[in-house]
Write a protein that holds these residues in place. Sequence first.
Motif, PDB file in Angstrom:
ATOM      1  N   ALA A 434      54.068  20.455  21.862  1.00 28.40           N
ATOM      2  CA  ALA A 434      55.453  20.665  22.289  1.00 28.40           C
ATOM      3  C   ALA A 434      56.331  19.536  21.764  1.00 28.40           C
ATOM      4  N   GLN A 435      55.755  18.322  21.825  1.00 31.79           N
ATOM      5  CA  GLN A 435      56.508  17.173  21.339  1.00 31.79           C
ATOM      6  C   GLN A 435      56.783  17.315  19.852  1.00 31.79           C
ATOM      7  N   LEU A 436      55.741  17.764  19.151  1.00 30.54           N
ATOM      8  CA  LEU A 436      55.874  17.912  17.704  1.00 30.54           C
ATOM      9  C   LEU A 436      56.964  18.921  17.379  1.00 30.54           C
ATOM     10  N   VAL A 437      56.914  20.056  18.117  1.00 26.44           N
ATOM     11  CA  VAL A 437      57.914  21.096  17.878  1.00 26.44           C
ATOM     12  C   VAL A 437      59.307  20.534  18.145  1.00 26.44           C
ATOM     13  N   ALA A 438      59.429  19.816  19.280  1.00 25.74           N
ATOM     14  CA  ALA A 438      60.727  19.250  19.635  1.00 25.74           C
ATOM     15  C   ALA A 438      61.162  18.234  18.577  1.00 25.74           C
ATOM     16  N   ALA A 439      60.194  17.406  18.170  1.00 24.32           N
ATOM     17  CA  ALA A 439      60.517  16.374  17.188  1.00 24.32           C
ATOM     18  C   ALA A 439      60.965  17.016  15.883  1.00 24.32           C
ATOM     19  N   GLN A 440      60.261  18.098  15.512  1.00 22.71           N
ATOM     20  CA  GLN A 440      60.621  18.771  14.264  1.00 22.71           C
ATOM     21  C   GLN A 440      62.026  19.354  14.371  1.00 22.71           C
ATOM     22  N   ARG A 441      62.293  19.895  15.560  1.00 24.10           N
ATOM     23  CA  ARG A 441      63.601  20.499  15.796  1.00 24.10           C
ATOM     24  C   ARG A 441      64.695  19.450  15.677  1.00 24.10           C
ATOM     25  N   ILE A 442      64.477  18.346  16.422  1.00 23.18           N
ATOM     26  CA  ILE A 442      65.505  17.310  16.483  1.00 23.18           C
ATOM     27  C   ILE A 442      65.746  16.707  15.097  1.00 23.18           C
ATOM     28  N   SER A 443      64.653  16.461  14.392  1.00 22.74           N
ATOM     29  CA  SER A 443      64.812  15.785  13.094  1.00 22.74           C
ATOM     30  C   SER A 443      65.009  16.776  11.968  1.00 22.74           C
ATOM     31  N   SER A 444      65.120  18.071  12.323  1.00 23.20           N
ATOM     32  CA  SER A 444      65.245  19.113  11.290  1.00 23.20           C
ATOM     33  C   SER A 444      64.159  18.952  10.242  1.00 23.20           C
ATOM     34  N   THR A 445      62.941  18.714  10.722  1.00 23.39           N
ATOM     35  CA  THR A 445      61.837  18.524   9.790  1.00 23.39           C
ATOM     36  C   THR A 445      60.774  19.582  10.052  1.00 23.39           C
ATOM     37  N   ILE A 452      48.171  24.740  -3.051  1.00 28.25           N
ATOM     38  CA  ILE A 452      49.199  25.283  -3.936  1.00 28.25           C
ATOM     39  C   ILE A 452      48.598  26.196  -5.005  1.00 28.25           C
ATOM     40  N   GLN A 453      47.374  25.864  -5.431  1.00 31.85           N
ATOM     41  CA  GLN A 453      46.752  26.674  -6.487  1.00 31.85           C
ATOM     42  C   GLN A 453      46.398  28.069  -5.980  1.00 31.85           C
ATOM     43  N   ARG A 454      45.943  28.131  -4.738  1.00 28.12           N
ATOM     44  CA  ARG A 454      45.581  29.445  -4.199  1.00 28.12           C
ATOM     45  C   ARG A 454      46.727  30.097  -3.455  1.00 28.12           C
ATOM     46  N   ASP A 455      47.821  29.351  -3.374  1.00 26.77           N
ATOM     47  CA  ASP A 455      48.984  29.804  -2.622  1.00 26.77           C
ATOM     48  C   ASP A 455      48.600  30.125  -1.173  1.00 26.77           C
ATOM     49  N   GLU A 456      47.789  29.247  -0.597  1.00 27.31           N
ATOM     50  CA  GLU A 456      47.443  29.397   0.827  1.00 27.31           C
ATOM     51  C   GLU A 456      48.211  28.345   1.596  1.00 27.31           C
ATOM     52  N   ASN A 457      49.075  28.816   2.492  1.00 26.28           N
ATOM     53  CA  ASN A 457      49.996  27.885   3.143  1.00 26.28           C
ATOM     54  C   ASN A 457      50.018  28.084   4.651  1.00 26.28           C
ATOM     55  N   ILE A 458      50.239  26.977   5.339  1.00 22.40           N
ATOM     56  CA  ILE A 458      50.500  27.063   6.779  1.00 22.40           C
ATOM     57  C   ILE A 458      51.838  26.372   7.004  1.00 22.40           C
ATOM     58  N   TRP A 459      52.750  27.084   7.686  1.00 25.43           N
ATOM     59  CA  TRP A 459      54.072  26.515   7.923  1.00 25.43           C
ATOM     60  C   TRP A 459      54.314  26.336   9.416  1.00 25.43           C
ATOM     61  N   SER A 460      55.024  25.294   9.757  1.00 23.80           N
ATOM     62  CA  SER A 460      55.420  25.117  11.157  1.00 23.80           C
ATOM     63  C   SER A 460      56.639  26.000  11.439  1.00 23.80           C
ATOM     64  N   ASP A 461      56.926  26.187  12.732  1.00 22.80           N
ATOM     65  CA  ASP A 461      58.072  27.028  13.112  1.00 22.80           C
ATOM     66  C   ASP A 461      59.359  26.511  12.482  1.00 22.80           C
ATOM     67  N   GLU A 462      59.481  25.193  12.498  1.00 18.33           N
ATOM     68  CA  GLU A 462      60.714  24.600  11.991  1.00 18.33           C
ATOM     69  C   GLU A 462      60.860  24.832  10.490  1.00 18.33           C
ATOM     70  N   PHE A 463      59.716  24.910   9.802  1.00 18.82           N
ATOM     71  CA  PHE A 463      59.728  25.204   8.368  1.00 18.82           C
ATOM     72  C   PHE A 463      60.426  26.552   8.137  1.00 18.82           C
ATOM     73  N   TYR A 464      59.975  27.546   8.939  1.00 18.68           N
ATOM     74  CA  TYR A 464      60.574  28.880   8.832  1.00 18.68           C
ATOM     75  C   TYR A 464      62.076  28.804   9.082  1.00 18.68           C
ATOM     76  N   ARG A 465      62.424  28.006  10.116  1.00 18.81           N
ATOM     77  CA  ARG A 465      63.829  27.951  10.508  1.00 18.81           C
ATOM     78  C   ARG A 465      64.675  27.311   9.400  1.00 18.81           C
ATOM     79  N   PRO A 471      59.918  34.626  10.888  1.00 19.27           N
ATOM     80  CA  PRO A 471      58.709  33.967  11.384  1.00 19.27           C
ATOM     81  C   PRO A 471      57.445  34.807  11.182  1.00 19.27           C
ATOM     82  N   GLU A 472      57.627  36.116  10.985  1.00 24.86           N
ATOM     83  CA  GLU A 472      56.462  36.993  10.787  1.00 24.86           C
ATOM     84  C   GLU A 472      55.961  36.955   9.347  1.00 24.86           C
ATOM     85  N   LEU A 473      56.792  36.426   8.484  1.00 26.51           N
ATOM     86  CA  LEU A 473      56.505  36.466   7.047  1.00 26.51           C
ATOM     87  C   LEU A 473      55.257  35.646   6.710  1.00 26.51           C
TER      88      LEU A 473
END
Length: 803
Positions: A434-445, A452-465, A471-473
């Motif tokens: 929760a802290q991480l999410v909040a921190a990401q939100r506050i810092s817009s991070t 990258i080679q396999r194009d396998e990625n995990i994104w945080s919620d804030e990344f999507y935002r 967010p379903e993408l």
Amino acid sequence: MSMSLDEEAITSGSNDGIGILNSLPGLVWTTDETGTLRYANSRFADFTGLMIEQGGSLPLASFLHPDDQLLTVAAKKDAQQGGVQLFATLLRRRDGQFKLFNLSASPMNGPGGDVCWLATERLERIDNQISNADRDFRNFLDSLSLQALLLTPTLELEFANQAARRWYGSSPGVPMQDRPANFNLGNLEEIAFQLQAGQNRNEPAVVSYQALSADGTLRWLEAHVTPIREQSGELAGYCVLQTDTQDNQEDSFLLGEEMEILEMIARGAPAATVLQRLCDVVEDLVPDLVCGFLELSLDRKLFRMGAATRLPGEFREIFDGKSVISDKNPCSTAALTKRTVEIENLAESDQRETSMGEIMLANGLNYCQAIPILSPYGNTAGIFAILRHQQANLEPREQQIVDRAKHIAAISIDRTRHEEALVRRETQVERSQAQLVAAQRISSTGSFTSDIQRDENIWSDEFYRIFDLDPELEPSIDAVRERVHPEDLDLFDFEMKRGFAGEDADFVFRIIRTDASVSFIRGLARVTHYIGDHPVFMGTVQDITETRRAEDALRRGEEALLKAREELAYVSRVMTISALTTSIAHEVSQPLSGILANANACVRLLALDPPNISSATDTARRTIRDTMRATEVIKRLRAMFNRQSPAMEEIDLNEIAREVIALSARDMREKFIVLEARLTPDLPPVSGDRIQLQQVILNMVLNGIEAMAEIDGRPRRLLVRTALASEDMLTLSILDAGVGIAADAADKMFEPFFTTKRNGMGIGLSISRSIIENHGGRMWAIPNDGPGATVAFSLPSLGKPID
Ligand code: ADP
């Protein structure tokens, strides 16, 4: 039919003997030690058609089936040794047919090995149907170690093999069929009913029931009941094969309980519930035993009552929440030593004084075992306490129950502890998430992980935002690329290519959001590990649009400020110089009037006849000198008024000081100020803007003059000094004998708009200080020891002296 009677032999002297024997519902005869028939009752004679003459005898073969003769010999032997044998046998009827009888043999009182036999008739049907095959079957059944019973269709006992007879035991004189209760036939009836009614009529039914065994205890039996049918299909009876499952029963009871308890644990039932159940099971299975479970806190410092069904309530009080080391009772000792503590006779042990000992004794419990329950890491997780009224060794089976209960308790406690720890960890994880999410939100991070080679990625919620993505993408590099500003695509692709090669990235690019707004994104990625030879990046994306704007604004603000400051500096310069207007006008007009006078003189001298050339030449020279003087002043003024942007050059501090002094010299003279210049020769140059530095010095000079404007009674002295303060610093200081400065004003003077003058603006010193600081120097003011003040600045020198 007459019969001789040996009353003595049968009834031990009873006169009613014959009557009794004859009234018995069966055939009675006696044999002597040789096995010869000595006496028989009238029913015997009726059935067999045989008579014993007085004093005579009959061979057994005359009425016994040949197969049964050996059996009878054995039975007689048993009877002589005091036992009573009960078995089925065939007796020959007077017509030659064999009929089935239950035969029992009992020893007769008196000397010799005489035996009395009682044969009671069996059912007609069996009599008729008993065949050699049946007999073989029965012999076979007898050889079995499991109990075998044959029942009639109406569930009367027809045959019991030796194992069954042994199990039920034989009470002297009681024929087997008189003990139906022992066979719990009620159960069988129900089974038989079901067998008759059910589909699988020929299938054996399995049934468990309790019956009284030879030692007088009720024990569990498991029976397989099979219907026996005639060839015609008609029911002929039942064959019951049964085994004593009492021990198994307990085992399987325990096993069943164990399964259920383990299921409870698996379902996540609280340890207290599980331990409670365990207590119940152990107490049910082991007689005279009360037990309880204590749990230990994770730090192993406190007891917690796990479960105790039948333990006195005070137990909970003395243990629940109490320190493990508070008391040296068996449970504490077991917890600390990790060894089982056994107190065989509490009343006589040193533990009787402990709180636990007292409660036990008060409840008549004199024996206890405190068994430590260890965690998988070998730490004490709990205590299994077993209490009894008196010491009694646990039987192997009971020991096994206790061991298994301990084992299950360990699993349960361990499980609960794991769950507690897990819950704690989960909450921590949730919180930090929760802290991480909040921190990401506050810092817009936003954060991401990318192969990258396999194009396998995990994104945080804030990344999507940040990238304004659904967010379903499914995360992909292309999804991000689609957002990239066309002008930044080359840069983006270039960075991705570098990333492909495993290089870290840190770059800023623009994206276009769905509402067409443009955002600045800073992407940072570092290779954290490799999967095979694929670099895996972890990184952040930060929306720096706001920061950018703020920076822009700041830059623009700073530019505006700089401009304003320049304006102000110009204004202040103009004002400073305008203060000198009168004397400067004088300065210029003086050479001009000189020029005029000299020019006139020159004209006159040349008009003489002959013209006075040499004097004219002198006056002309003076004209030139004055012109140059005036030109010099004007040049200086123009320079000072000129609105040029700063230009750095090598500057001789002494020289610019002299120029300023020249500009203000007249003004000072008019105000009766004595100027003293102590300019240290051969100073190294400084790097600076000539006009700006002159402005500073001029401002200092004018402030000094003004400070002395009202001073009377002491010399109005202005001392201008330059010096080498250290190897790389030059100072210029101006000391006056003016009004001086208050202690708290020394710094305030430099604040913008601080002034003590009626027409002052209070910007001169503040601009001067910022000019000096921009040149890498410092500016300050101090009160003099005597009257007046000294204002000074230092500047870094350029090292080598001016040539
Ligand atoms: P202004 O001369 O317009 O007041 P300055 O910034 O040059 O603005 O000076 C600010 C104030 O500092 C002056 O009003 C004066 O009170 C004080 N001050 C400056 N120089 C001296 C000095 N040599 N002696 C005493 N006071 C001074």
